[in-house]
Scaffold this motif. Sequence first.
Motif, mmCIF file in Angstrom:
data_model
loop_
_atom_site.group_PDB
_atom_site.id
_atom_site.type_symbol
_atom_site.label_atom_id
_atom_site.label_comp_id
_atom_site.label_asym_id
_atom_site.label_seq_id
_atom_site.Cartn_x
_atom_site.Cartn_y
_atom_site.Cartn_z
ATOM 1 N N VAL A 1 0.623 -0.780 -0.498
ATOM 2 C CA VAL A 1 -0.526 0.164 -0.131
ATOM 3 C C VAL A 1 1.024 1.429 0.201
ATOM 4 C CG1 VAL A 1 -2.156 1.321 1.117
ATOM 5 C CG2 VAL A 1 -2.237 -1.301 1.204
ATOM 6 N N THR A 2 2.116 1.352 0.940
ATOM 7 C CA THR A 2 2.530 2.279 0.925
ATOM 8 C C THR A 2 3.100 2.703 -0.790
ATOM 9 O OG1 THR A 2 3.444 1.454 2.942
ATOM 10 C CG2 THR A 2 5.144 3.320 1.848
ATOM 11 N N ILE A 3 4.258 1.447 -1.075
ATOM 12 C CA ILE A 3 4.218 1.698 -2.064
ATOM 13 C C ILE A 3 3.529 2.582 -3.677
ATOM 14 C CG2 ILE A 3 5.161 0.064 -4.361
ATOM 15 C CD1 ILE A 3 7.869 0.187 -2.261
ATOM 16 N N GLY A 4 2.071 2.016 -3.454
ATOM 17 C CA GLY A 4 0.960 2.423 -4.136
ATOM 18 C C GLY A 4 1.323 3.748 -3.741
ATOM 19 N N ASN A 5 0.877 4.074 -2.930
ATOM 20 C CA ASN A 5 0.939 5.597 -2.711
ATOM 21 C C ASN A 5 1.841 6.340 -2.641
ATOM 22 O OD1 ASN A 5 0.336 7.873 -1.086
ATOM 23 N ND2 ASN A 5 -1.181 6.885 0.832
ATOM 24 N N PHE A 6 2.787 5.637 -2.823
ATOM 25 C CA PHE A 6 4.227 6.716 -3.214
ATOM 26 C C PHE A 6 4.855 6.496 -4.644
ATOM 27 C CE2 PHE A 6 8.736 6.956 -4.411
ATOM 28 C CZ PHE A 6 9.220 7.827 -3.166
ATOM 29 N N ILE A 7 3.802 6.113 -5.356
ATOM 30 C CA ILE A 7 3.891 5.970 -6.852
ATOM 31 C C ILE A 7 2.543 6.679 -7.651
ATOM 32 C CG2 ILE A 7 5.770 4.091 -7.124
ATOM 33 C CD1 ILE A 7 3.350 2.455 -7.947
ATOM 34 N N ALA A 8 1.858 7.244 -6.867
ATOM 35 C CA ALA A 8 0.246 7.211 -6.847
ATOM 36 C C ALA A 8 0.364 8.621 -8.813
ATOM 37 C CB ALA A 8 -0.161 7.405 -6.869
ATOM 38 N N ASP A 9 1.908 9.503 -8.521
ATOM 39 C CA ASP A 9 1.717 10.492 -9.157
ATOM 40 C C ASP A 9 1.982 9.914 -10.445
ATOM 41 O OD1 ASP A 9 0.476 12.290 -7.689
ATOM 42 O OD2 ASP A 9 2.289 13.237 -6.746
ATOM 43 N N GLY A 10 2.668 9.047 -10.462
ATOM 44 C CA GLY A 10 3.289 8.081 -11.955
ATOM 45 C C GLY A 10 2.346 7.418 -12.687
ATOM 46 N N ILE A 11 0.938 7.131 -12.064
ATOM 47 C CA ILE A 11 0.209 6.518 -12.670
ATOM 48 C C ILE A 11 -0.974 6.987 -13.551
ATOM 49 C CG2 ILE A 11 -0.906 3.901 -12.286
ATOM 50 C CD1 ILE A 11 2.122 3.300 -11.517
ATOM 51 N N LYS A 12 -1.744 6.965 -14.154
ATOM 52 C CA LYS A 12 -2.428 7.667 -15.038
ATOM 53 C C LYS A 12 -4.018 7.297 -15.168
ATOM 54 C CE LYS A 12 0.230 10.825 -14.457
ATOM 55 N NZ LYS A 12 -0.113 11.656 -13.690
ATOM 56 N N GLY A 13 -4.869 7.260 -14.992
ATOM 57 C CA GLY A 13 -6.115 7.326 -15.849
ATOM 58 C C GLY A 13 -6.146 5.561 -14.135
ATOM 59 N N SER A 14 -6.604 4.318 -15.794
ATOM 60 C CA SER A 14 -7.449 3.163 -14.671
ATOM 61 C C SER A 14 -6.171 2.174 -15.052
ATOM 62 C CB SER A 14 -8.301 2.689 -15.964
ATOM 63 O OG SER A 14 -8.256 1.931 -16.497
ATOM 64 N N SER A 15 -4.836 2.593 -15.170
ATOM 65 C CA SER A 15 -3.620 1.964 -15.847
ATOM 66 C C SER A 15 -3.147 1.376 -14.507
ATOM 67 C CB SER A 15 -2.705 2.536 -16.308
ATOM 68 O OG SER A 15 -2.207 3.373 -15.612
#
Length: 199
Positions: free
Chosen positions: A16-30
Motif C-alpha cells: 500500500v505504501t509503494i502504491g501511494n508513493f508511486i501514484a502520481d506516475g500512474i495515470k487513469g485506470s492503468s
Amino acid sequence: MNYLAHIYLSGNNDLVTIGNFIADGIKGSSYKTYSKDVQVGILLHRHIDTFTDAHKTVRLSTKRLHEKYGHYSGIIVDILYDHFLAKNWNKYSKTPLNEYVEAFYDLLEEHYDMLPPRIQKMMPYMITDNWLLSYGSMEGISRVLDGMNRRTKHKSSMNEAVIELEEFYQEFENEFTSFFNELITFSTEKLKELSLKIS
C-alpha cells in the motif's frame, strides 16, 4: 500532501505504501495492472489529494501564498506541511524519523522493479540527499524549494517561499496540525473502505 505525509498515511502495509508513493506516475485506470494492495495505495493517494485540495484549512495556507506564487501555492503548502510533519514526528509515530525513513528507502530498493521509470531515476537522489529526513529543518526545506524552483526553470520563485514560512511560521504550523488530524481520520477510514472494495 507531499512524500512524507503520503507514506505515513499508508499504514503498515508495504505494498500500500509503494502504491501511494508511486501514484502520481500512474495515470487513469492503468493502476488496475498492479496487485490489490498497490491498487489500494494508488487510490488512497488520489483520495488524499482530493480531500486536501478541497479542505478549507489548506486553502487558508495556500491563500497566504497565492498572490506571489499563483498556481504553485498548493505545491509549496504540500512541502511546508511535510516540514511540520517531520518536525513534530514524535507526536505521530513511536518510530524515530531516521529509522522510519531508512526502512522506507529499503522498501523502495526491495521493490525497485515495480517503480515507474521516473521514480527509479529520482530514487538515488532522494536517498543520497535524504530528502525525507531533511524536511524537518529549515535548511532542508530551503534545499527542496530551491530544487523545485530549478525544475520550473526559475519561473515559480518557489525558493523564496522560506520568507513566508519564517514570517507566518506559527500560522502555517497551526493550520497543518488542525488539518492533519482530520486527514489521519479520513485516510484511516478510506484505507479500510478501499481494502474491502478492491478484490
